[in-house]
Design an enzyme around this catalytic site. Sequence first.
Site, PDB file in Angstrom:
ATOM      1  N   ARG A  81     -32.294  18.879 -36.107  1.00  0.00           N
ATOM      2  CA  ARG A  81     -31.712  17.536 -36.349  1.00  0.00           C
ATOM      3  C   ARG A  81     -30.235  17.701 -36.710  1.00  0.00           C
ATOM      4  O   ARG A  81     -29.395  16.938 -36.277  1.00  0.00           O
ATOM      5  CB  ARG A  81     -32.408  16.804 -37.511  1.00  0.00           C
ATOM      6  CG  ARG A  81     -33.825  16.381 -37.320  1.00  0.00           C
ATOM      7  CD  ARG A  81     -34.061  15.190 -36.439  1.00  0.00           C
ATOM      8  NE  ARG A  81     -33.645  13.887 -36.908  1.00  0.00           N
ATOM      9  CZ  ARG A  81     -33.780  12.774 -36.164  1.00  0.00           C
ATOM     10  NH1 ARG A  81     -34.320  12.818 -34.967  1.00  0.00           N
ATOM     11  NH2 ARG A  81     -33.373  11.608 -36.616  1.00  0.00           N
ATOM     12  N   GLN A  97     -31.017   4.908 -44.923  1.00  0.00           N
ATOM     13  CA  GLN A  97     -32.193   5.798 -44.873  1.00  0.00           C
ATOM     14  C   GLN A  97     -31.844   7.028 -44.058  1.00  0.00           C
ATOM     15  O   GLN A  97     -32.632   7.955 -43.959  1.00  0.00           O
ATOM     16  CB  GLN A  97     -33.366   5.076 -44.200  1.00  0.00           C
ATOM     17  CG  GLN A  97     -33.816   3.826 -44.932  1.00  0.00           C
ATOM     18  CD  GLN A  97     -34.734   2.984 -44.041  1.00  0.00           C
ATOM     19  OE1 GLN A  97     -35.944   3.154 -44.051  1.00  0.00           O
ATOM     20  NE2 GLN A  97     -34.163   2.093 -43.267  1.00  0.00           N
ATOM     21  N   HIS A 104     -32.753   8.841 -48.438  1.00  0.00           N
ATOM     22  CA  HIS A 104     -33.616   9.945 -47.997  1.00  0.00           C
ATOM     23  C   HIS A 104     -32.884  11.284 -47.965  1.00  0.00           C
ATOM     24  O   HIS A 104     -33.326  12.213 -47.301  1.00  0.00           O
ATOM     25  CB  HIS A 104     -34.216   9.612 -46.615  1.00  0.00           C
ATOM     26  CG  HIS A 104     -35.168   8.453 -46.657  1.00  0.00           C
ATOM     27  ND1 HIS A 104     -35.516   7.699 -45.560  1.00  0.00           N
ATOM     28  CD2 HIS A 104     -35.865   7.918 -47.705  1.00  0.00           C
ATOM     29  CE1 HIS A 104     -36.385   6.745 -45.923  1.00  0.00           C
ATOM     30  NE2 HIS A 104     -36.601   6.861 -47.216  1.00  0.00           N
ATOM     31  N   GLY A 162     -30.859  -1.418 -37.482  1.00  0.00           N
ATOM     32  CA  GLY A 162     -31.510  -0.283 -36.834  1.00  0.00           C
ATOM     33  C   GLY A 162     -32.602   0.383 -37.635  1.00  0.00           C
ATOM     34  O   GLY A 162     -32.696   1.609 -37.660  1.00  0.00           O
ATOM     35  N   THR A 163     -33.449  -0.436 -38.270  1.00  0.00           N
ATOM     36  CA  THR A 163     -34.583   0.169 -38.964  1.00  0.00           C
ATOM     37  C   THR A 163     -35.839  -0.607 -38.618  1.00  0.00           C
ATOM     38  O   THR A 163     -35.802  -1.827 -38.490  1.00  0.00           O
ATOM     39  CB  THR A 163     -34.380   0.211 -40.498  1.00  0.00           C
ATOM     40  OG1 THR A 163     -35.621   0.580 -41.120  1.00  0.00           O
ATOM     41  CG2 THR A 163     -33.880  -1.089 -41.073  1.00  0.00           C
TER      42      THR A 163
HETATM   43  P1  OAD Z   1     -37.358   4.085 -36.986  1.00  0.00           P
HETATM   44  O1  OAD Z   1     -37.335   5.073 -35.880  1.00  0.00           O
HETATM   45  O2  OAD Z   1     -38.656   3.804 -37.657  1.00  0.00           O
HETATM   46  O3  OAD Z   1     -36.797   2.692 -36.471  1.00  0.00           O
HETATM   47  C1  OAD Z   1     -35.612   2.596 -35.730  1.00  0.00           C
HETATM   48  C2  OAD Z   1     -35.373   1.134 -35.422  1.00  0.00           C
HETATM   49  O4  OAD Z   1     -34.121   1.011 -34.778  1.00  0.00           O
HETATM   50  C3  OAD Z   1     -36.411   0.490 -34.499  1.00  0.00           C
HETATM   51  O5  OAD Z   1     -36.787  -0.770 -35.046  1.00  0.00           O
HETATM   52  C4  OAD Z   1     -35.667   0.285 -33.181  1.00  0.00           C
HETATM   53  O6  OAD Z   1     -36.076  -0.908 -32.528  1.00  0.00           O
HETATM   54  C5  OAD Z   1     -34.238   0.153 -33.659  1.00  0.00           C
HETATM   55  N1  OAD Z   1     -33.231   0.625 -32.687  1.00  0.00           N
HETATM   56  C6  OAD Z   1     -33.276   1.711 -31.887  1.00  0.00           C
HETATM   57  N2  OAD Z   1     -32.135   1.855 -31.187  1.00  0.00           N
HETATM   58  C7  OAD Z   1     -31.341   0.818 -31.551  1.00  0.00           C
HETATM   59  C8  OAD Z   1     -30.035   0.390 -31.175  1.00  0.00           C
HETATM   60  N3  OAD Z   1     -29.294   1.059 -30.302  1.00  0.00           N
HETATM   61  N4  OAD Z   1     -29.546  -0.734 -31.750  1.00  0.00           N
HETATM   62  C9  OAD Z   1     -30.288  -1.445 -32.647  1.00  0.00           C
HETATM   63  N5  OAD Z   1     -31.519  -1.086 -33.043  1.00  0.00           N
HETATM   64  C10 OAD Z   1     -32.042   0.018 -32.507  1.00  0.00           C
HETATM   65  O7  OAD Z   1     -36.235   4.562 -38.032  1.00  0.00           O
HETATM   66  P2  OAD Z   1     -36.060   4.146 -39.565  1.00  0.00           P
HETATM   67  O8  OAD Z   1     -36.478   2.741 -39.787  1.00  0.00           O
HETATM   68  O9  OAD Z   1     -34.697   4.540 -39.953  1.00  0.00           O
HETATM   69  O10 OAD Z   1     -37.489   9.177 -43.208  1.00  0.00           O
HETATM   70  O11 OAD Z   1     -37.110   5.104 -40.253  1.00  0.00           O
HETATM   71  C11 OAD Z   1     -37.191   5.132 -41.644  1.00  0.00           C
HETATM   72  C12 OAD Z   1     -37.504   6.513 -42.136  1.00  0.00           C
HETATM   73  O12 OAD Z   1     -38.659   7.009 -41.444  1.00  0.00           O
HETATM   74  C13 OAD Z   1     -36.446   7.539 -41.832  1.00  0.00           C
HETATM   75  O13 OAD Z   1     -35.416   7.558 -42.784  1.00  0.00           O
HETATM   76  C14 OAD Z   1     -37.204   8.826 -41.835  1.00  0.00           C
HETATM   77  C15 OAD Z   1     -38.463   8.409 -41.115  1.00  0.00           C
HETATM   78  O14 OAD Z   1     -39.616   9.081 -41.452  1.00  0.00           O
HETATM   79  C16 OAD Z   1     -37.439  10.467 -43.596  1.00  0.00           C
HETATM   80  O15 OAD Z   1     -37.244  11.385 -42.818  1.00  0.00           O
HETATM   81  C17 OAD Z   1     -37.649  10.672 -45.044  1.00  0.00           C
END
Ligand code: OAD
Length: 236
Positions: free
Chosen positions: A63, A93, A111, A177-178
């Site tokens: 990563r 995050q 995180h 983006g979460t």
């Molecule tokens: P996710 O992978 O769960 O979600 C990413 C989000 O971004 C999704 O809702 C996509 O639809 C959206 N997305 C993707 N590409 C995009 C773009 N170009 N523009 C706008 N939106 C976009 O990631 P997180 O929510 O960050 O934790 O995940 C939360 C945590 O889960 C992370 O911090 C990580 C993971 O396990 C740890 O590693 C501790």
Amino acid sequence: MPKPPVDPNKVVVFSGAGISAESGIDTYRDQDGAWNKVNPELVASKRAWEKHPGNVLSFFNERQKAVIAAQPNAAHYAVQKLEEKFEVVVITQNVDDLHERAGSSDILHLHGSLSQARGDSPEAVPFERGIAPIELGDRDDDGYQLRPHIVLFGEDMLHAEEARQHFLTAGKILVVGTSLSVYSAAGLLKKGRFEADKVIVSFDVQKVPFGYHLVRGKATEMVPVVVDDWLARADA
Ligand code: OAD
């Protein structure tokens, strides 16, 4: 206890992996996301660290390589631009440093961060590790195995109380983006106040929390639109 006053001049930006996707860093839960390629239980959990630390190190070393090769994108720069008119706290995050490299000045990593390492003991103090990977056998001054300063599954989120206070007092909240599927972090959104402007930019989320307006679209396209609107209205 009475809630603290809302500061109309304060913006909280709450970001997740989607803000860095267009910089070339895989998200976690999208179709090509990291958790669809490897089981997080085997590479990013407290248990994995205890049983197979080499797997955890190699996952996060990979990563980190992707992060080193990446550049901030238009969404990270737009978030920084908010500082022209607002007091901005970025609560992320993400474990990458793209908000830092875009120039944002106040950033909380819930995180942890790939650019920091610490010894594997409760008292260890995180330090900037540079870009070298961490290998099995790399130790701190007290002889503890080094690990990335990352919150693994089964460990507690960092800066929880500070983040809560920022949500409680923000006049504007921009979520980018979460998927909102990791609860301790996603639960913070409920602290956003009724009178605050609350916008989410993402392709999709698990569930739109009450009072938030979902703008579906790419972070690089929609974050600058929201930011320019807020800056223009701050002038009016
Ligand atoms: P996710 O992978 O769960 O979600 C990413 C989000 O971004 C999704 O809702 C996509 O639809 C959206 N997305 C993707 N590409 C995009 C773009 N170009 N523009 C706008 N939106 C976009 O990631 P997180 O929510 O960050 O934790 O995940 C939360 C945590 O889960 C992370 O911090 C990580 C993971 O396990 C740890 O590693 C501790």
